[in-house]
Design an enzyme around this catalytic site. Structure first.
Site, mmCIF file in Angstrom:
data_model
loop_
_atom_site.group_PDB
_atom_site.id
_atom_site.type_symbol
_atom_site.label_atom_id
_atom_site.label_comp_id
_atom_site.label_asym_id
_atom_site.label_seq_id
_atom_site.Cartn_x
_atom_site.Cartn_y
_atom_site.Cartn_z
ATOM 1 N N ALA A 27 -11.780 -2.478 -0.423
ATOM 2 C CA ALA A 27 -11.803 -1.742 0.842
ATOM 3 C C ALA A 27 -12.081 -2.652 2.041
ATOM 4 O O ALA A 27 -11.976 -2.220 3.176
ATOM 5 C CB ALA A 27 -12.886 -0.655 0.785
ATOM 6 N N CYS A 28 -12.398 -3.892 1.785
ATOM 7 C CA CYS A 28 -12.783 -4.818 2.853
ATOM 8 C C CYS A 28 -11.598 -5.693 3.253
ATOM 9 O O CYS A 28 -11.081 -6.450 2.435
ATOM 10 C CB CYS A 28 -13.928 -5.699 2.370
ATOM 11 N N PRO A 29 -11.170 -5.626 4.512
ATOM 12 C CA PRO A 29 -10.028 -6.455 4.929
ATOM 13 C C PRO A 29 -10.312 -7.946 4.837
ATOM 14 O O PRO A 29 -9.412 -8.728 4.537
ATOM 15 C CB PRO A 29 -9.769 -6.024 6.375
ATOM 16 N N SER A 64 -10.104 -8.851 1.150
ATOM 17 C CA SER A 64 -8.720 -8.743 0.699
ATOM 18 C C SER A 64 -7.914 -9.981 1.062
ATOM 19 O O SER A 64 -7.056 -10.417 0.294
ATOM 20 C CB SER A 64 -8.068 -7.493 1.289
#
Length: 166
Positions: free
Chosen positions: A19-21, A24
């Site tokens: 969920a973490c850009p 990612s």
């Protein structure tokens, strides 16, 4: 490498949330460079949980099957490895050999994976994701992408009131 953190197969472990850009993009560089078998990964559970009875902090938890160094939460992992961290964030690049957190800053991690690990890369060894000639422009773009886009995801995702969400 020019630091105590020399590139080495199976030495490093990456802790991320899908969920973490920021996390990612570390996963993306690991994949692009073919470092899947060089740097292991733990993906945290998708829902945050209360991390301590001492306060009201909620954060990322590890699955029962994959708890790096026996930590049940990212907070516990940080507390095992640092005396002065107050934000328990991902990504985390951890050095298994030295038992140290190398970095929790995604821009540093992607530069390390994209440059320092080329010798161990199985794909795109010559691909420079932070070329010298473009660094000023990359840094300039990052100055507005970080607060407006990446951090915007967090501001809206963790908003507790409608005004903060907007």
């Amino acid at each position: 490498g020019s630091t105590e953190f020399e590139p080495e197969e199976n030495r490093y472990h990456l802790i991320v949330s899908l969920a973490c850009p920021w996390a990612s993009r570390c996963l993306a560089v690991r994949k692009i460079k073919g470092l899947d078998d060089v740097i292991s990964v733990t993906v945290v559970e998708p829902v945050m949980v209360k991390t301590s009875d001492k306060d009201n902090h909620h954060g990322w938890a590890f699955s029962d099957e994959d708890q790096p160094k026996g930590a049940k939460t990212v907070r516990a992992f940080y507390e095992m490895h640092s005396d002065h961290v107050s934000k328990f964030t991902v990504p985390i690049l951890y050095d298994n050999k030295l038992g140290k957190i190398v970095s929790n800053e995604s821009s540093e991690i992607i530069r390390m994976l994209g440059q320092e690990f080329n010798e161990l890369a199985t794909k795109n060894k010559d691909l420079d994701l932070y070329p010298e000639a473009s660094r000023e422009e990359i840094d300039s773009v990052n100055e507005w992408v970080y607060p407006q886009i990446n951090n915007g995801v967090y501001r809206s995702g963790f908003a507790q009131k409608q005004g903060a969400y907007e």
